[in-house]
Design an enzyme around this catalytic site. Structure first.
Site, short mmCIF file in Angstrom:
data_model
loop_
_atom_site.label_atom_id
_atom_site.label_comp_id
_atom_site.label_asym_id
_atom_site.label_seq_id
_atom_site.Cartn_x
_atom_site.Cartn_y
_atom_site.Cartn_z
N SER A 1 0.83 -1.21 0.00
CA SER A 1 0.00 0.00 0.00
C SER A 1 0.86 1.25 0.00
CB SER A 1 -0.90 0.03 1.23
OG SER A 1 -1.83 -1.02 1.20
N ARG B 1 -0.03 8.33 4.97
CA ARG B 1 -1.13 7.69 5.72
C ARG B 1 -2.49 8.32 5.37
NH1 ARG B 1 -0.68 3.74 9.68
NH2 ARG B 1 1.40 3.43 10.52
N HIS C 1 -3.49 6.76 2.14
CA HIS C 1 -3.80 5.36 2.43
C HIS C 1 -5.18 5.21 3.06
CE1 HIS C 1 -3.42 1.86 5.33
NE2 HIS C 1 -3.17 1.27 4.17
#
Lengths: 208, 208
Positions: A16, A39, A42
């Protein structure tokens, strides 16, 4: 198994983050903001969310330090608190959500505001805290009002409410609020609990 | 107040839903899906998310009926459970999340899969339930494996995991799985707990 898919959590994270790093122009950002951006992307599956990312100079460093020193983390909704990965928190930091406190509905009625805004009045002490708003524009507005009223200065405000009424305006107001207030936001209608808690996770634990 | 903003929760909802209805081409959808689309857009601030919305014929009606009859709602993560508005649930339905059950980590190790996938093995009974996946593609894959293994048939699967590894593929597999399985999904990388729980809220309570 009938389906062919990656089952190893570490490998899922690795792939990812690698995809995000390949597709997103992270190097336009200061180094300390890059794990925050990774993040954030993500959490929502959208590379272009970093086009709307805005922050005060040094916000990531300030947030990281505050967490390391044990700052309390105030969350506007339970979804934000649930999205924070406890094991990443560097000082066993308190994660506080006052939305469902027994006194909050009556206080909301008393101040003529939403329950989300009323809950912010219970965030004590504000000084040195990390305030995370992932849902309600009214909570972000109310937080700025309290700071203007002299209730204290958070170390960092992560203000990423979502939606069609007040989200754009509250985030704009946050970005223009004061040179003294550190903030991280995502401009526009997009936002939400997952994005907001992902920023906390990045400050607490990087990509670990 | 230092800021001028809407403080009345009912008025915030009214303006939000009015904006969605003005900007989104909801009339392209079957009537029962329109509140689902409205709450889905409201949850993420993105009008164009309905371009990726996909569902089996009659999925909204089936989901609504299942909830009215008291179906258990299984959630892959606590964020999904937190996002479901309990007061909208028509039959005081059980909201179950087994991700943090004490046995889940050991079971994950035993089956060589993620904790999210292992948690799905604890969803019993599956028959007639509403399964809501807002985070982990592995949970959605594992749920389809269990159905293939004969563990039972949910009334409805709301499968809206997010991200870069397996999200696209698991949602594609859900849409192609079987004529017997009712589903609601959002194709592509976008998704998440807020979207997934918003679908439950729409089925349970419309726009009320």
């Amino acid at each position: 198994m009938a389906f062919d898919y990656v089952c190893d959590p570490a490998e899922i994270y690795r792939q990812s983050f690698a995809t995000v790093e390949r597709e997103a122009a992270l190097d336009r950002l200061p180094e300390a903001m890059q794990p925050v951006a990774t993040r954030l992307i993500h959490s929502c599956g959208m590379i272009d969310v970093i086009d709307d990312l805005a922050f005060s100079a040094g916000a990531a460093e300030v947030g990281r330090n505050a967490l390391a020193l044990g700052a309390t983390v105030y969350c506007d909704v339970e979804m934000v608190r649930s999205g924070i990965i406890s094991r990443l928190m560097p000082a066993d930091n308190l994660l506080v959500c006052t939305l469902n406190d027994p006194g909050t509905p009556a206080h909301a009625k008393a101040i003529g505001n939403t329950r989300s805004a009323a809950a912010v009045d219970l965030w004590e002490p504000l000084d040195g805290s990390v305030c995370v708003i992932g849902n309600a524009p009214t909570a972000l507005f109310r937080l700025m009002e309290r700071i203007l009223e002299g209730a204290g200065l958070p170390a960092l405000v992560i203000g990423i409410p979502v939606g069609f009424v007040g989200a754009v305006e509250s985030k704009q107001a946050l970005a223009e609020f004061s040179e003294d207030l550190n903030f991280i936001t995502v401009h526009g209608r997009r936002g939400g609990s997952a994005m907001a808690s992902s920023v906390v996770n990045a400050l607490a634990g990087g990509l670990g």
